[in-house]
Design a protein around this motif. Structure first.
Motif, PDB file in Angstrom:
ATOM      1  N   TYR A  30      53.825  87.911  54.376  1.00 41.53           N
ATOM      2  CA  TYR A  30      54.761  88.038  54.639  1.00 41.53           C
ATOM      3  C   TYR A  30      55.492  87.537  55.870  1.00 41.53           C
ATOM      4  CZ  TYR A  30      55.660  91.303  50.541  1.00 41.53           C
ATOM      5  OH  TYR A  30      55.962  91.908  49.228  1.00 41.53           O
ATOM      6  N   THR A  68      48.628  94.819  33.708  1.00 36.47           N
ATOM      7  CA  THR A  68      48.955  95.634  34.797  1.00 36.47           C
ATOM      8  C   THR A  68      47.657  96.348  35.326  1.00 36.47           C
ATOM      9  OG1 THR A  68      48.837  97.613  33.467  1.00 36.47           O
ATOM     10  CG2 THR A  68      50.789  96.301  33.225  1.00 36.47           C
ATOM     11  N   ASP A  97      45.479  94.685  41.223  1.00 37.12           N
ATOM     12  CA  ASP A  97      46.034  96.073  41.785  1.00 37.12           C
ATOM     13  C   ASP A  97      46.464  95.590  43.282  1.00 37.12           C
ATOM     14  OD1 ASP A  97      46.596  98.642  41.773  1.00 37.12           O
ATOM     15  OD2 ASP A  97      44.909  98.902  43.179  1.00 37.12           O
ATOM     16  N   CYS A 100      49.689  93.279  42.884  1.00 34.32           N
ATOM     17  CA  CYS A 100      50.881  94.108  42.371  1.00 34.32           C
ATOM     18  C   CYS A 100      51.317  95.105  43.263  1.00 34.32           C
ATOM     19  CB  CYS A 100      50.553  94.685  41.028  1.00 34.32           C
ATOM     20  SG  CYS A 100      50.139  93.654  39.416  1.00 34.32           S
ATOM     21  N   THR A 101      50.540  95.675  43.987  1.00 35.58           N
ATOM     22  CA  THR A 101      51.086  96.619  45.053  1.00 35.58           C
ATOM     23  C   THR A 101      51.686  95.830  46.167  1.00 35.58           C
ATOM     24  OG1 THR A 101      49.067  97.944  44.736  1.00 35.58           O
ATOM     25  CG2 THR A 101      50.217  98.225  46.883  1.00 35.58           C
ATOM     26  N   PHE A 103      53.135  92.941  46.226  1.00 36.71           N
ATOM     27  CA  PHE A 103      54.476  92.452  45.914  1.00 36.71           C
ATOM     28  C   PHE A 103      55.373  93.321  45.165  1.00 36.71           C
ATOM     29  CE2 PHE A 103      51.583  88.583  46.667  1.00 36.71           C
ATOM     30  CZ  PHE A 103      52.347  88.216  47.766  1.00 36.71           C
ATOM     31  N   GLU A 104      54.942  94.522  44.795  1.00 34.58           N
ATOM     32  CA  GLU A 104      55.831  95.504  44.374  1.00 34.58           C
ATOM     33  C   GLU A 104      56.188  95.192  42.901  1.00 34.58           C
ATOM     34  OE1 GLU A 104      59.347  96.561  46.649  1.00 34.58           O
ATOM     35  OE2 GLU A 104      57.929  97.638  48.088  1.00 34.58           O
ATOM     36  N   LEU A 105      55.166  94.825  42.060  1.00 29.23           N
ATOM     37  CA  LEU A 105      55.083  94.313  40.829  1.00 29.23           C
ATOM     38  C   LEU A 105      54.606  95.137  39.637  1.00 29.23           C
ATOM     39  CD1 LEU A 105      53.661  90.699  41.381  1.00 29.23           C
ATOM     40  CD2 LEU A 105      56.126  91.299  41.416  1.00 29.23           C
ATOM     41  N   LYS A 106      55.031  95.339  38.658  1.00 30.31           N
ATOM     42  CA  LYS A 106      54.490  96.250  37.580  1.00 30.31           C
ATOM     43  C   LYS A 106      53.375  95.623  36.635  1.00 30.31           C
ATOM     44  CE  LYS A 106      58.557  98.888  36.537  1.00 30.31           C
ATOM     45  NZ  LYS A 106      59.691  99.222  35.556  1.00 30.31           N
TER      46      LYS A 106
END
Length: 221
Positions: A30, A68, A97, A100-101, A103-106
């Motif tokens: 980031y 997911t 996991d 997804c965590t 980048f706030e992805l489902k």
């Protein structure tokens, strides 16, 4: 704009690598000045053994799924090549996991494949926000520091010449390479404010009959 002006505009962008044996380093992606973040040597011995067994026993593997964190183990276990390799499957779950965590992805797009030749043999930049890449077995991804790249020689501008001939880099010593087991986040040109500073990378050369087991994770939503 002239080629010289384009190159000067690229030179204004400072980009570098973040590397650590701690997984928290992946969050450094980031930072504006980071275009590759590497969690080094993350594979345990059981997962290494699983990866080597898959390479030895599987003629072809090209698994492409949307998964997911909650359903990835079930999806992997449905494939005969992976069903008994619980250590590697658990490692893949951990990567998905974390991705997804972070980048706030489902869910994410997962590709697990055996490669017998370089899929992307020339240095290039991906036109995506970010991709996770890890080589479980075999030679790993090669990349260039941002300041070592002549961006005016990338892609079609190479006029069909190889990387060694085109001048996209000056010395072989400038080529960096990930290590088997490393987990890397490669920032592409699709990342906001990173249009001209995506990581320049390529698939490694492979010896005859040499194969790789590689995973990538991508944004799909």
């Amino acid at each position: 704009m002239s080629v010289q002006a384009i190159q000067e505009s690229y030179d204004l962008d400072i980009r570098r690598a973040a590397m650590s044996d701690m997984p928290s380093v992946l969050a450094d992606i980031y930072r504006e000045d980071i275009n590759i973040a590497v969690w080094q040597e993350s594979l345990n011995q059981q997962a290494i053994d699983d990866a080597n067994t898959i390479l030895a026993n599987s003629e072809h593997l090209n698994l492409v799924i949307a998964a997911t964190p909650n359903d990835i183990i079930k999806q992997l276990s449905e494939h005969s090549e992976l069903a008994s390799h619980t250590a590697l499957c658990q490692h893949i779950h951990t990567l998905l996991d974390m991705f997804c965590t972070l980048f706030e992805l489902k869910r994410a797009g997962l590709r697990l494949t055996i490669l017998g030749k370089a899929m992307c043999p020339k240095f290039h930049v991906d036109k995506i926000p970010c991709r996770l890449v890890s080589t479980f077995s075999g030679p790993a991804t090669e990349w260039l520091q941002h300041e070592d790249v002549d961006h005016s020689k990338l892609g079609a501008a190479s006029v069909g010449l190889s990387d060694e001939e085109s001048g996209v880099y000056q010395n072989e010593s400038q080529i960096q390479q990930l290590t088997e087991g490393d987990v890397a986040l490669l920032k592409g040109s699709g990342w906001i404010n990173n249009e001209h500073a995506g990581l320049v990378h390529r698939s490694p050369n492979q010896a005859k009959d040499q194969r790789r087991l590689v995973i990538t994770l991508d944004f799909i939503d």
